[in-house]
Design a protein around this motif. Structure first.
Motif, PDB file in Angstrom:
ATOM      1  N   LYS A  42       0.801  -1.236   0.000  1.00 44.10           N
ATOM      2  CA  LYS A  42       0.000   0.000   0.000  1.00 44.10           C
ATOM      3  C   LYS A  42       0.835   1.289   0.000  1.00 44.10           C
ATOM      4  N   SER A  43       2.022   1.205  -0.592  1.00 46.22           N
ATOM      5  CA  SER A  43       2.931   2.357  -0.553  1.00 46.22           C
ATOM      6  C   SER A  43       3.126   3.039  -1.896  1.00 46.22           C
ATOM      7  N   GLY A  44       2.421   2.569  -2.939  1.00 42.08           N
ATOM      8  CA  GLY A  44       2.586   3.195  -4.253  1.00 42.08           C
ATOM      9  C   GLY A  44       3.164   2.250  -5.293  1.00 42.08           C
ATOM     10  N   THR A  45       3.079   0.954  -5.043  1.00 43.30           N
ATOM     11  CA  THR A  45       3.622  -0.069  -5.949  1.00 43.30           C
ATOM     12  C   THR A  45       3.025   0.042  -7.352  1.00 43.30           C
ATOM     13  N   THR A  46       1.691   0.121  -7.411  1.00 38.08           N
ATOM     14  CA  THR A  46       0.997   0.104  -8.701  1.00 38.08           C
ATOM     15  C   THR A  46       1.309   1.391  -9.470  1.00 38.08           C
ATOM     16  N   LYS A 100       7.541  -7.076  -9.395  1.00 36.72           N
ATOM     17  CA  LYS A 100       7.029  -6.479  -8.153  1.00 36.72           C
ATOM     18  C   LYS A 100       7.280  -7.422  -6.982  1.00 36.72           C
ATOM     19  N   ARG A 124       6.028   4.838   2.071  1.00 38.02           N
ATOM     20  CA  ARG A 124       4.926   5.757   2.370  1.00 38.02           C
ATOM     21  C   ARG A 124       4.787   5.859   3.884  1.00 38.02           C
ATOM     22  N   SER A 132      -4.700   2.448   4.513  1.00 35.16           N
ATOM     23  CA  SER A 132      -4.881   1.860   3.186  1.00 35.16           C
ATOM     24  C   SER A 132      -4.880   0.324   3.283  1.00 35.16           C
ATOM     25  N   TYR A 187       6.250   8.097  -1.476  1.00 34.21           N
ATOM     26  CA  TYR A 187       4.906   8.321  -2.029  1.00 34.21           C
ATOM     27  C   TYR A 187       4.516   9.799  -1.894  1.00 34.21           C
ATOM     28  N   THR A 221      -0.574   8.529 -15.523  1.00 32.26           N
ATOM     29  CA  THR A 221      -0.325   7.962 -14.188  1.00 32.26           C
ATOM     30  C   THR A 221      -0.964   8.801 -13.089  1.00 32.26           C
ATOM     31  N   ARG A 249      -8.355   3.792  -4.048  1.00 29.58           N
ATOM     32  CA  ARG A 249      -9.298   4.242  -3.032  1.00 29.58           C
ATOM     33  C   ARG A 249      -9.344   5.767  -2.969  1.00 29.58           C
ATOM     34  N   LYS A 250      -8.310   6.403  -2.414  1.00 25.68           N
ATOM     35  CA  LYS A 250      -8.303   7.876  -2.318  1.00 25.68           C
ATOM     36  C   LYS A 250      -7.040   8.497  -2.913  1.00 25.68           C
ATOM     37  N   GLY A 251      -5.913   7.837  -2.705  1.00 25.45           N
ATOM     38  CA  GLY A 251      -4.655   8.332  -3.264  1.00 25.45           C
ATOM     39  C   GLY A 251      -4.261   9.701  -2.743  1.00 25.45           C
TER      40      GLY A 251
END
Ligand code: PPS
Length: 285
Positions: A42-46, A100, A124, A132, A187, A221, A249-251
């Motif tokens: 949940k740290s910005g991987t995608t 990944k 993050r 997250s 992040y 992106t 979700r929110k970013g």
């Protein structure tokens, strides 16, 4: 689907079915031209995966849409019923590969260090990660039931969540970064100045890109673009229910403020001081 319990692999809790394929993960042969994207969940991987993918395609969004992001950047330790495992996919993939992982430094297969692979690490702040991660646990059924937010937050602080303690993960790669070919990103910096971070990534990958291509990458992106893109938003991935909580979700920075009570925040700050006392690594919350 029944939610599987976490299992321990080399002392680290991991998603149950991932443990079944552990031998193949440990034996995985990295190559010198592999690029590893490593993060605590949940740290910005995608987000960084999409940036890397678009850098490789010179900003060609149509090319990048030819597969879901989790296919274009396979997840090394992923494994589950009726899914090809990450190692199976990667062992058949053309080179150079982008991979990944969420594995911490002490559990990452040795071949990545032996081959001195390039690593992009994204960190993050712990409070937003916890929030997250809680919502991700709710919607992604490979995880155990998270319980209440308070119960989950306690598990997070104890490191009793998939991939273990946040603090060991972020500190582990921070300490290794100078002896390895690692680009360590935050992040929060990506949110504040995405173009600057995209340029850092492209320099790290030794790709010279025109301003026009960089602008295209920036556009494709953005949070909204990725949320609307079925190739990026995990809507095609099994075992997730986006009606419980969307993957995208929110970013934002600081969503923790809408989740932490005053006493949770005090307890967390105390835990944080202890965990981060011995490092110069710092975060914006
Ligand atoms: S995972 O499952 O561990 O691979 O998840 P990961 O991709 O690391 O993290 C998901 C969170 O990143 C947010 N995200 C973004 N934020 C800003 N801009 C962009 N483009 C973007 N893409 C993904 C995503 O919304 C998750 O954060 P939260 O706080 O839950 O919204």
């Amino acid at each position: 689907m029944n939610r599987p319990a976490l299992q321990l692999v080399r002392g680290m809790p991991i998603i149950g079915p991932f443990a079944e394929n552990w031998e193949n993960v440990e034996r995985f042969q990295a190559r010198a031209d592999d690029l590893l994207i490593s993060t605590y969940p949940k740290s910005g991987t995608t987000w960084v995966s999409k940036i890397v993918d678009l850098i490789l395609t010179n900003g060609d969004a149509e090319e990048s849409r030819k597969g879901a992001i989790f296919e274009r950047v396979p997840f090394l330790e992923c494994s589950g019923p009726s899914l090809p495992s990450g190692t199976e996919i990667l062992n058949k993939q053309d080179f150079p590969r982008v991979i990944k992982t969420h594995l911490p430094v002490d559990v990452l297969p040795q071949s990545f260090w032996d081959q001195n692979c390039k690593i992009i690490y994204v960190a993050r702040n712990a409070k937003d990660v916890a929030v997250s991660y809680y919502h991700f646990y709710r919607m992604a059924f490979g995880h155990p039931d998270p319980g209440t937010w308070d119960e989950f937050l306690n598990s997070f602080m104890e490191g009793n969540v998939a991939f273990g303690r946040w603090s060991s993960h972020v500190k582990g790669y921070w300490e290794k970064r100078r002896q390895t070919d690692t680009l360590y990103l935050f992040y929060e910096d990506m949110l504040q100045d995405p173009m600057c971070e995209i340029q850092k990534v492209s320099r790290f990958m030794r790709k010279e890109l025109s301003d026009k291509v960089l602008e295209k990458i920036l556009t494709h992106t953005s949070f909204q673009a990725m949320k609307n893109n079925p190739m990026d938003n995990y809507s095609t991935f099994p075992f997730m229910d986006h009606s419980i909580s969307p993957f995208m979700r929110k970013g934002i920075l600081g969503d923790w403020k809408t989740h932490f009570s005053v006493s949770q925040n005090e307890k967390f700050d105390e835990y944080y001081q202890q965990e981060m006392a011995n490092t110069d690594l710092s975060f914006r919350m």
